[in-house]
Design a protein around this motif. Structure first.
Motif, PDB file in Angstrom:
ATOM      1  N   LEU A  86       0.838  -1.197   0.000  1.00 61.32           N
ATOM      2  CA  LEU A  86       0.000   0.000   0.000  1.00 61.32           C
ATOM      3  C   LEU A  86       0.879   1.256   0.000  1.00 61.32           C
ATOM      4  N   LEU A 110     -10.471  -1.551   2.750  1.00 63.22           N
ATOM      5  CA  LEU A 110      -9.819  -0.759   1.713  1.00 63.22           C
ATOM      6  C   LEU A 110     -10.845  -0.074   0.824  1.00 63.22           C
ATOM      7  N   LEU A 114      -8.463   1.541  -4.574  1.00 62.17           N
ATOM      8  CA  LEU A 114      -7.100   1.037  -4.416  1.00 62.17           C
ATOM      9  C   LEU A 114      -6.916  -0.261  -5.193  1.00 62.17           C
ATOM     10  N   VAL A 116      -4.950  -3.357  -5.172  1.00 63.31           N
ATOM     11  CA  VAL A 116      -4.135  -4.104  -4.221  1.00 63.31           C
ATOM     12  C   VAL A 116      -4.369  -5.588  -4.441  1.00 63.31           C
TER      13      VAL A 116
END
Length: 157
Positions: A86, A110, A114, A116
């Motif tokens: 992150l 989250l 994002l 990820v």
């Protein structure tokens, strides 16, 4: 005068018998009434660590629990691997679920924006939090209950 008193007394006795002739509500009605009285949003006793049990008042126990939980999470999640996963954020919300059987789960929360590798992040969380100290579950009317809360964790780069 005694005859008037006796007549009044007899009349009162017959009328008062009606006071005891009330209909008793059935079990379901009583249960529903009791369930409506219970505040389901709050617990009687917060979850706790063993270190917080000795504190006398509930507010002190609650603060002790939050402080220990935050510091333990912060300490265990201070790892370069999370910062690498992150790189664009400096903090993360962690959903902590304490089940009634004293099991604890941690889930990173989250933003959808994002990008990820969720599986890799979950693996890092499980690895880092595997040896988390035991937490006693919250109590509602003397029974252990499931509790969920969210805490922000600052990621040091």
């Amino acid at each position: 005068m005694n005859k008037k008193f006796l007549a009044f007394f007899i009349f009162f006795m017959f009328q008062s018998c009606q006071l005891f002739d009330k209909k008793v509500p059935d079990e379901k009605q009583l249960l529903n009434q009791e369930l409506k009285k219970i505040d389901w949003k709050n617990v009687d006793e917060w979850p706790t660590f063993v270190q917080c049990d000795s504190l006398a008042d509930k507010e002190s126990q609650k603060m002790c629990f939050y402080n220990l939980l935050s510091s333990q999470l912060q300490e265990k999640l201070q790892d370069d691997s999370i910062a690498k996963l992150l790189p664009n954020i400096d903090s993360i919300q962690v959903k902590v679920t304490i089940f009634s059987d004293a099991k604890v789960s941690f889930e990173p929360i989250l933003n959808d924006s994002l990008v990820v590798n969720r599986h890799q992040l979950d693996s890092v969380f499980q690895l880092r939090l595997a040896s988390f100290p035991a937490i006693q579950p919250a109590l509602k009317r003397g029974m252990p209950v499931k509790t969920e809360l969210q805490l922000p964790i600052v990621l040091h780069k």
